[in-house]
Motif scaffolding. Structure first.
Motif, PDB file in Angstrom:
ATOM      1  N   UNK A  47      66.752 104.240 -24.915  1.00  0.00           N
ATOM      2  CA  UNK A  47      67.582 103.906 -23.762  1.00  0.00           C
ATOM      3  C   UNK A  47      67.088 104.651 -22.531  1.00  0.00           C
ATOM      4  N   UNK A  48      67.272 104.046 -21.370  1.00  0.00           N
ATOM      5  CA  UNK A  48      66.839 104.671 -20.119  1.00  0.00           C
ATOM      6  C   UNK A  48      67.746 105.814 -19.703  1.00  0.00           C
ATOM      7  N   UNK A  49      69.017 105.736 -20.119  1.00  0.00           N
ATOM      8  CA  UNK A  49      69.981 106.749 -19.715  1.00  0.00           C
ATOM      9  C   UNK A  49      70.726 107.317 -20.905  1.00  0.00           C
ATOM     10  N   UNK A  50      71.688 108.189 -20.658  1.00  0.00           N
ATOM     11  CA  UNK A  50      72.431 108.827 -21.743  1.00  0.00           C
ATOM     12  C   UNK A  50      73.170 107.825 -22.620  1.00  0.00           C
ATOM     13  N   UNK A  51      73.312 108.179 -23.886  1.00  0.00           N
ATOM     14  CA  UNK A  51      74.034 107.343 -24.855  1.00  0.00           C
ATOM     15  C   UNK A  51      75.536 107.535 -24.677  1.00  0.00           C
ATOM     16  N   UNK A  52      76.282 106.458 -24.767  1.00  0.00           N
ATOM     17  CA  UNK A  52      77.739 106.566 -24.709  1.00  0.00           C
ATOM     18  C   UNK A  52      78.283 107.013 -26.054  1.00  0.00           C
ATOM     19  N   UNK A  53      79.507 107.501 -26.071  1.00  0.00           N
ATOM     20  CA  UNK A  53      80.073 108.137 -27.267  1.00  0.00           C
ATOM     21  C   UNK A  53      80.148 107.198 -28.461  1.00  0.00           C
ATOM     22  N   UNK A  54      80.518 105.925 -28.229  1.00  0.00           N
ATOM     23  CA  UNK A  54      80.719 105.028 -29.362  1.00  0.00           C
ATOM     24  C   UNK A  54      79.536 104.155 -29.712  1.00  0.00           C
ATOM     25  N   UNK A  55      78.474 104.208 -28.909  1.00  0.00           N
ATOM     26  CA  UNK A  55      77.353 103.281 -29.116  1.00  0.00           C
ATOM     27  C   UNK A  55      76.641 103.556 -30.434  1.00  0.00           C
ATOM     28  N   UNK A  56      76.406 104.821 -30.750  1.00  0.00           N
ATOM     29  CA  UNK A  56      75.738 105.172 -32.008  1.00  0.00           C
ATOM     30  C   UNK A  56      76.517 104.598 -33.188  1.00  0.00           C
ATOM     31  N   UNK A  57      77.834 104.762 -33.162  1.00  0.00           N
ATOM     32  CA  UNK A  57      78.683 104.308 -34.265  1.00  0.00           C
ATOM     33  C   UNK A  57      78.600 102.801 -34.450  1.00  0.00           C
ATOM     34  N   UNK A  67      68.798 111.207 -29.381  1.00  0.00           N
ATOM     35  CA  UNK A  67      67.553 111.909 -29.119  1.00  0.00           C
ATOM     36  C   UNK A  67      67.709 112.892 -27.964  1.00  0.00           C
ATOM     37  N   UNK A  68      67.322 114.133 -28.252  1.00  0.00           N
ATOM     38  CA  UNK A  68      67.354 115.199 -27.260  1.00  0.00           C
ATOM     39  C   UNK A  68      65.927 115.487 -26.805  1.00  0.00           C
ATOM     40  N   UNK A  69      65.799 116.196 -25.710  1.00  0.00           N
ATOM     41  CA  UNK A  69      64.488 116.479 -25.148  1.00  0.00           C
ATOM     42  C   UNK A  69      64.380 117.945 -24.783  1.00  0.00           C
ATOM     43  N   UNK A  70      63.144 118.442 -24.732  1.00  0.00           N
ATOM     44  CA  UNK A  70      62.925 119.790 -24.225  1.00  0.00           C
ATOM     45  C   UNK A  70      63.441 119.920 -22.806  1.00  0.00           C
ATOM     46  N   UNK A  71      63.290 118.867 -22.049  1.00  0.00           N
ATOM     47  CA  UNK A  71      63.748 118.842 -20.657  1.00  0.00           C
ATOM     48  C   UNK A  71      64.407 117.496 -20.398  1.00  0.00           C
ATOM     49  N   UNK A  72      65.727 117.379 -20.674  1.00  0.00           N
ATOM     50  CA  UNK A  72      66.386 116.080 -20.532  1.00  0.00           C
ATOM     51  C   UNK A  72      66.405 115.547 -19.109  1.00  0.00           C
ATOM     52  N   UNK A  73      66.113 116.400 -18.108  1.00  0.00           N
ATOM     53  CA  UNK A  73      66.062 115.931 -16.719  1.00  0.00           C
ATOM     54  C   UNK A  73      64.706 115.338 -16.353  1.00  0.00           C
ATOM     55  N   UNK A  74      63.719 115.536 -17.226  1.00  0.00           N
ATOM     56  CA  UNK A  74      62.389 114.976 -17.018  1.00  0.00           C
ATOM     57  C   UNK A  74      62.447 113.473 -17.282  1.00  0.00           C
ATOM     58  N   UNK A  75      61.968 112.672 -16.345  1.00  0.00           N
ATOM     59  CA  UNK A  75      62.020 111.220 -16.495  1.00  0.00           C
ATOM     60  C   UNK A  75      61.243 110.747 -17.722  1.00  0.00           C
ATOM     61  N   UNK A  76      60.212 111.487 -18.130  1.00  0.00           N
ATOM     62  CA  UNK A  76      59.439 111.090 -19.300  1.00  0.00           C
ATOM     63  C   UNK A  76      60.163 111.393 -20.603  1.00  0.00           C
ATOM     64  N   UNK A  77      61.156 112.284 -20.550  1.00  0.00           N
ATOM     65  CA  UNK A  77      62.003 112.604 -21.703  1.00  0.00           C
ATOM     66  C   UNK A  77      61.154 112.888 -22.954  1.00  0.00           C
ATOM     67  N   UNK A  78      60.299 113.931 -22.877  1.00  0.00           N
ATOM     68  CA  UNK A  78      59.430 114.242 -24.014  1.00  0.00           C
ATOM     69  C   UNK A  78      60.224 114.756 -25.223  1.00  0.00           C
ATOM     70  N   UNK A  79      59.760 114.480 -26.442  1.00  0.00           N
ATOM     71  CA  UNK A  79      58.527 113.761 -26.778  1.00  0.00           C
ATOM     72  C   UNK A  79      58.717 112.257 -26.870  1.00  0.00           C
ATOM     73  N   UNK A  80      59.949 111.783 -26.725  1.00  0.00           N
ATOM     74  CA  UNK A  80      60.278 110.387 -27.024  1.00  0.00           C
ATOM     75  C   UNK A  80      59.751 109.443 -25.967  1.00  0.00           C
TER      76      UNK A  80
END
Length: 270
Positions: A34-44, A60-73
């Motif tokens: 996803x391009x943006x944060x996941x909503x609470x119920x979407x995973x379920x 999915x979490x990132x080393x730097x969630x503010x980085x647009x590349x969202x590494x490593x994902x």
């Protein structure tokens, strides 16, 4: 992934994109992100469709969630082509082997100092105690997973949704080519084999992953220290940094105390 996930799912997806791994050809696209944060119920909602779609959701979490590349994902730092099959590995043999490696006294290895190793793994020392026995699930594994997903999103508001074509969360880590434990073994399928065993024995479910972190829900946690110590031994073999690098748990016993009646397991590899 052979099909765009929105063609398989009844649940509407937020904006997102297919991610190509960073292998030479770039032909493999093991992940939708996803391009943006996941909503609470979407995973379920997507997890509930897994039996029909074959898509396993990951927070999915990132080393730097503010980085647009969202590494490593988002940056495609994934290596699915390097992974073997989880079915090619025996989890009991893997854990015993890793235990021997982590408890070996090596004067040239100071993580931790050799004199500390047997104290850390007491009461077992260098003797692998064997697998903990599984028990019938104390609660619905899928319900526990759903609840943990909501809890995880509440703690980390910037996590994104990933979708992986896999038979289970355990398999999804190998399919996507996640490299979290690479400092110990570069074949994630071995860790997936152990996770398969935990899915069966403890009703564990893979809910979330970061650059070098892993988060599981557990439907059947240990209720007695005797069982908790055996599970703690498995955790140490699987991820010794949970104790070696921890600021809270310095021995297997103190770590096992935390496992009693706890419905989630977290792992971090340095």
């Amino acid at each position: 992934m052979t099909s765009e996930p929105h063609l398989l799912l009844e649940t509407p997806l937020p904006p997102g994109r297919m991610i190509a791994s960073d292998d030479v050809s770039g032909a493999s696209q093991p992940l939708w992100l996803s391009d943006g944060p996941a909503s609470a119920g979407l995973w379920t909602r997507i997890r509930a469709e897994h039996v029909r779609t074959g898509l396993w959701p990951l927070l999915l979490d990132s080393q730097n969630p503010r980085d647009d590349e969202f590494p490593p994902w988002g940056s495609g730092e994934l290596s699915p082509e390097r992974m073997s099959s989880p079915g090619a590995h025996d989890p009991a043999e893997l854990l015993a082997q890793w235990w021997r490696e982590h408890t070996a006294v090596d004067e040239d290895d100071d993580t931790p100092p050799p004199g500390e190793r047997l104290r850390v793994t007491a009461p077992f020392g260098q003797q692998w105690p064997g697998l903990a026995a599984g028990r019938p699930a104390a609660s619905d594994p899928d319900k526990e997973a759903d609840e943990h997903a909501h809890f995880f999103v509440s703690l980390r508001s910037r996590v994104r949704l990933g979708l992986v074509p896999a038979a289970s969360g355990a398999d999804a880590l190998a399919v996507v080519g996640w490299e979290g434990p690479v400092n110990y073994d570069n074949d994630t399928a071995k860790f997936s084999a152990v996770l398969r065993s935990w899915e069966q024995r403890f009703g564990a479910r893979v809910v979330a992953a970061g650059f070098d972190t892993l988060h599981l829900s557990v439907a059947t946690p240990p209720t007695q220290m005797e069982d908790a110590l055996l599970i703690a031994a498995e955790h140490f073999a699987f991820c010794p940094d949970n104790i070696w690098q921890s600021s809270h748990f310095h021995t297997l016993t103190s770590y096992a105390e935390r496992l009693v009646d706890t419905y989630f397991w977290d792992f971090w590899w340095d």
